[in-house]
Design a protein around this motif. Structure first.
Motif, PDB file in Angstrom:
ATOM      1  N   PRO A   1       5.590  12.866   2.866  1.00  0.00           N
ATOM      2  CA  PRO A   1       6.910  13.242   3.183  1.00  0.00           C
ATOM      3  C   PRO A   1       7.442  12.268   1.591  1.00  0.00           C
ATOM      4  O   PRO A   1       8.804  13.368   1.284  1.00  0.00           O
ATOM      5  N   PHE A   2       7.065  11.785   0.978  1.00  0.00           N
ATOM      6  CA  PHE A   2       8.292  11.571  -0.153  1.00  0.00           C
ATOM      7  C   PHE A   2       7.010  11.882  -2.002  1.00  0.00           C
ATOM      8  O   PHE A   2       7.186  10.912  -3.190  1.00  0.00           O
ATOM      9  N   VAL A   3       6.105  12.492  -1.729  1.00  0.00           N
ATOM     10  CA  VAL A   3       5.077  12.499  -3.021  1.00  0.00           C
ATOM     11  C   VAL A   3       5.586  13.401  -3.534  1.00  0.00           C
ATOM     12  O   VAL A   3       6.498  12.953  -4.804  1.00  0.00           O
TER      13      VAL A   3
ATOM     14  N   VAL B   1       7.259   7.275  12.404  1.00  0.00           N
ATOM     15  CA  VAL B   1       6.838   7.919  12.761  1.00  0.00           C
ATOM     16  C   VAL B   1       5.616   6.572  13.275  1.00  0.00           C
ATOM     17  O   VAL B   1       4.418   6.824  13.069  1.00  0.00           O
ATOM     18  N   VAL B   2       5.863   5.377  12.821  1.00  0.00           N
ATOM     19  CA  VAL B   2       4.215   3.903  13.544  1.00  0.00           C
ATOM     20  C   VAL B   2       5.291   3.529  14.940  1.00  0.00           C
ATOM     21  O   VAL B   2       6.516   3.073  15.131  1.00  0.00           O
ATOM     22  N   THR B   3       4.126   3.574  15.599  1.00  0.00           N
ATOM     23  CA  THR B   3       4.720   2.709  16.372  1.00  0.00           C
ATOM     24  C   THR B   3       3.949   1.803  16.581  1.00  0.00           C
ATOM     25  O   THR B   3       3.777   0.689  17.455  1.00  0.00           O
ATOM     26  N   ARG B   4       2.627   1.385  15.971  1.00  0.00           N
ATOM     27  CA  ARG B   4       1.837   0.385  16.616  1.00  0.00           C
ATOM     28  C   ARG B   4       1.880  -0.635  15.356  1.00  0.00           C
ATOM     29  O   ARG B   4       2.470  -0.333  14.300  1.00  0.00           O
TER      30      ARG B   4
ATOM     31  N   THR C   1      -0.952   6.493  10.956  1.00  0.00           N
ATOM     32  CA  THR C   1      -1.143   6.190   9.689  1.00  0.00           C
ATOM     33  C   THR C   1      -0.942   5.788   8.024  1.00  0.00           C
ATOM     34  O   THR C   1       0.952   6.902   7.947  1.00  0.00           O
ATOM     35  N   TYR C   2      -1.024   5.386   7.520  1.00  0.00           N
ATOM     36  CA  TYR C   2      -0.280   5.746   5.904  1.00  0.00           C
ATOM     37  C   TYR C   2      -0.278   7.126   5.451  1.00  0.00           C
ATOM     38  O   TYR C   2       1.160   6.800   4.507  1.00  0.00           O
TER      39      TYR C   2
ATOM     40  N   VAL D   1       0.752  -0.947  -0.244  1.00  0.00           N
ATOM     41  CA  VAL D   1      -0.038   0.226  -0.659  1.00  0.00           C
ATOM     42  C   VAL D   1       0.756   1.404  -0.348  1.00  0.00           C
ATOM     43  O   VAL D   1       0.379   1.669  -0.747  1.00  0.00           O
ATOM     44  N   VAL D   2       0.964   1.103   0.588  1.00  0.00           N
ATOM     45  CA  VAL D   2       2.612   2.391   0.773  1.00  0.00           C
ATOM     46  C   VAL D   2       3.740   2.466  -0.086  1.00  0.00           C
ATOM     47  O   VAL D   2       3.543   4.224  -0.877  1.00  0.00           O
TER      48      VAL D   2
END
Length: 282
Positions: free
Chosen positions: A151-153, A221-224, A144-145, A82-83
């Motif tokens: 940041p990479f768009v 940015v991700v911990t879950r 979140t996605y 997805v990412v």
């Protein structure tokens, strides 16, 4: 006689070049071969001193079963798809018009903007990481996605690559398209981008590999667990209590996460070489 000597020297140089390439390829592939071999070995044979432990059906089944059961590897891989897919689509949507404008549209400040694109190629993600993190945190987008994608768009490399490819497109075709009523965006999407398929394929391969393997930004940015990407998931997999010290299961997780990327690269490598070599020839 001289021709025979020249031919012999040429063959020797060719043989030496092939030998160097084979050795370099072997050294590059050796870690992956060891990873696969360890993932297929029984736990007791991993530390027997051999470089490539003997495969074992029971050991392989135990390693891969533990890899799938201890952590949601398929969820990590889905997040990666997805990412990477979202980043690639958005990058092309931004880079294609930008590259077209820098290549074909005359306007004031164009050299300055192109210089800014080239300079931004030198700036790693670590430099703006703190302000990016603060902005994403203030927007409530952590875990979140969007935090992984936004940041990479804008990809300076994609803009540069498309700009260089579009420079070789004939201006006469563009003038004819404008006479036929094409808008500038219509020219980009209906003429320029299909013609730049080698560049698109080359950039897609590079982009997917880079962001699939990215550990730094997801770690920020991700911990879950359910939002982890493959590299971050492997880090959590390594730290989980069930797999601590179980090298075979860890290597099995590495094989599972790496296999789609390797297969995709093997499928698109021809397009990658063609896209980069076409630009090199122009």
């Amino acid at each position: 006689m001289d021709e025979v000597r020249l031919e012999g020297a040429s063959r020797l140089r060719h043989a030496l070049s092939v030998l160097v390439l084979v050795l370099a390829a072997g050294l590059t592939l050796l870690p992956f071969v060891v990873m696969v071999a360890v993932s297929l070995a029984a736990p007791g044979t991993v530390y027997d001193g051999s470089l490539l432990p003997a495969p074992s059906w029971t050991g392989a089944f135990a390693n891969y079963a533990l890899a799938f059961s201890s952590q949601p590897l398929l969820r990590f891989m889905l997040n990666g798809v997805v990412v990477c897919g979202a980043i690639l689509v958005l990058q092309i949507l931004v880079a294609a018009p930008a590259g077209y404008a820098l290549a074909k549209l005359p306007f004031r400040g164009r050299p300055l903007l192109f210089g800014a694109v080239v300079v931004s190629l030198l700036i790693p993600i670590q430099v703006p990481a703190i302000p990016l993190y603060l902005a994403i945190a203030q927007a409530g987008l952590l875990n979140t996605y969007a935090a992984l994608v936004l940041p990479f768009v804008v990809s300076a490399f994609a803009i540069f690559l498309f700009r260089q490819f579009f420079l070789s497109y004939p201006d006469e075709v563009l003038d004819a398209a404008r006479l036929d009523g094409f808008s500038e965006l219509g020219i980009v999407w209906r003429l320029m981008l299909p013609a730049a398929w080698p560049a698109v394929a080359a950039f897609a391969t590079i982009s997917v590999i880079a962001h699939w393997n990215d550990l730094y930004w997801p770690l920020v940015v991700v911990t879950r667990t359910e939002m982890m990407t493959p590299p971050l998931g492997l880090l959590a997999f390594r730290a989980s209590g069930e797999t601590t010290g179980n090298v075979g299961a860890l290597m099995a997780g590495g094989v599972i996460v790496t296999a789609p990327l390797v297969l995709g690269f093997l499928f698109f490598q021809r397009h990658l070489v063609r896209g980069l070599s076409v630009r090199a020839r122009n």
